[in-house]
Write an enzyme that holds these catalytic residues in place. Structure first.
Site, mmCIF file in Angstrom:
data_model
loop_
_atom_site.group_PDB
_atom_site.id
_atom_site.type_symbol
_atom_site.label_atom_id
_atom_site.label_comp_id
_atom_site.label_asym_id
_atom_site.label_seq_id
_atom_site.Cartn_x
_atom_site.Cartn_y
_atom_site.Cartn_z
ATOM 1 N N TYR A 83 0.837 -1.196 0.000
ATOM 2 C CA TYR A 83 0.000 0.000 0.000
ATOM 3 C C TYR A 83 0.876 1.252 0.000
ATOM 4 O O TYR A 83 2.062 1.195 0.298
ATOM 5 C CB TYR A 83 -0.978 0.009 1.185
ATOM 6 C CG TYR A 83 -0.335 0.312 2.515
ATOM 7 C CD1 TYR A 83 -0.263 1.616 2.984
ATOM 8 C CD2 TYR A 83 0.200 -0.704 3.306
ATOM 9 C CE1 TYR A 83 0.329 1.901 4.205
ATOM 10 C CE2 TYR A 83 0.789 -0.426 4.523
ATOM 11 C CZ TYR A 83 0.854 0.879 4.972
ATOM 12 O OH TYR A 83 1.444 1.158 6.176
ATOM 13 N N CYS A 84 0.243 2.370 -0.338
ATOM 14 C CA CYS A 84 0.893 3.683 -0.326
ATOM 15 C C CYS A 84 -0.165 4.708 0.062
ATOM 16 O O CYS A 84 -1.129 4.373 0.744
ATOM 17 C CB CYS A 84 1.534 3.988 -1.676
ATOM 18 S SG CYS A 84 0.353 4.105 -3.027
ATOM 19 N N ARG A 85 -0.021 5.914 -0.366
ATOM 20 C CA ARG A 85 -0.989 6.960 -0.019
ATOM 21 C C ARG A 85 -2.294 6.792 -0.791
ATOM 22 O O ARG A 85 -3.366 6.818 -0.217
ATOM 23 C CB ARG A 85 -0.401 8.346 -0.295
ATOM 24 C CG ARG A 85 -1.363 9.479 0.028
ATOM 25 C CD ARG A 85 -0.752 10.850 -0.273
ATOM 26 N NE ARG A 85 -1.746 11.881 -0.113
ATOM 27 C CZ ARG A 85 -2.597 12.251 -1.058
ATOM 28 N NH1 ARG A 85 -2.577 11.690 -2.239
ATOM 29 N NH2 ARG A 85 -3.482 13.199 -0.822
ATOM 30 N N GLY A 87 -2.567 4.437 -3.752
ATOM 31 C CA GLY A 87 -2.637 3.196 -4.517
ATOM 32 C C GLY A 87 -1.784 3.208 -5.772
ATOM 33 O O GLY A 87 -1.592 2.171 -6.400
ATOM 34 N N ILE A 112 -3.736 4.622 1.786
ATOM 35 C CA ILE A 112 -4.025 5.170 3.115
ATOM 36 C C ILE A 112 -5.296 6.018 3.082
ATOM 37 O O ILE A 112 -6.070 6.028 4.040
ATOM 38 C CB ILE A 112 -2.831 6.017 3.624
ATOM 39 C CG1 ILE A 112 -1.676 5.113 4.061
ATOM 40 C CG2 ILE A 112 -3.229 6.939 4.761
ATOM 41 C CD1 ILE A 112 -1.861 4.414 5.382
#
Length: 124
Positions: A83-85, A87, A112
């Site tokens: 995951y990241c901020r 996607g 996130i």
């Protein structure tokens, strides 16, 4: 075999040969947190500063910018959740790992931001 059939066969063969070796699946926050509860490998591909601002419990921080250095350290025999901020970076990481032969990958769609929208907890 006719020429047309032979050309079709070789075209199909070329497509299969060029097909990516691995795969990944997009998931939502609920699936991610269920995996966290089961002890899954969860990778936050954001920067260390972003990670420090809040991350999924139990996640490890491996920035996507350094993926060539850490890609081979992940287990291929266990599910890996990325995951990241938003996607985007985690999708890029999933694509990279897919090309390296990983087949048990999951990408958090919406990152996130999706976690926060759905009210799941983050560690700060």
């Amino acid at each position: 075999m006719t020429r047309r059939a032979l050309l079709g066969f070789f075209a199909l063969l070329a497509l299969v040969a060029c097909e990516p070796r691995g795969s990944y699946q997009n998931i939502g926050p609920q699936e991610l947190y269920q995996a966290v509860d089961q002890g899954a490998v969860v990778v936050d591909v954001r920067t260390p500063q972003e990670f420090a601002e809040g991350h999924v419990p139990g996640a490890i921080n491996l920035p996507v910018e350094a993926i060539p250095q850490w890609a081979d350290t992940l287990p291929k025999d266990k599910p890996v959740y990325l995951y990241c901020r938003s996607g985007n970076r985690s999708r890029q990481a999933a694509e990279y790992l897919k090309r390296k032969g990983y087949t048990n990958l999951y990408n958090l769609e919406g990152g996130i931001l999706a976690i926060q929208r759905e009210g799941f907890p983050l560690v700060r």
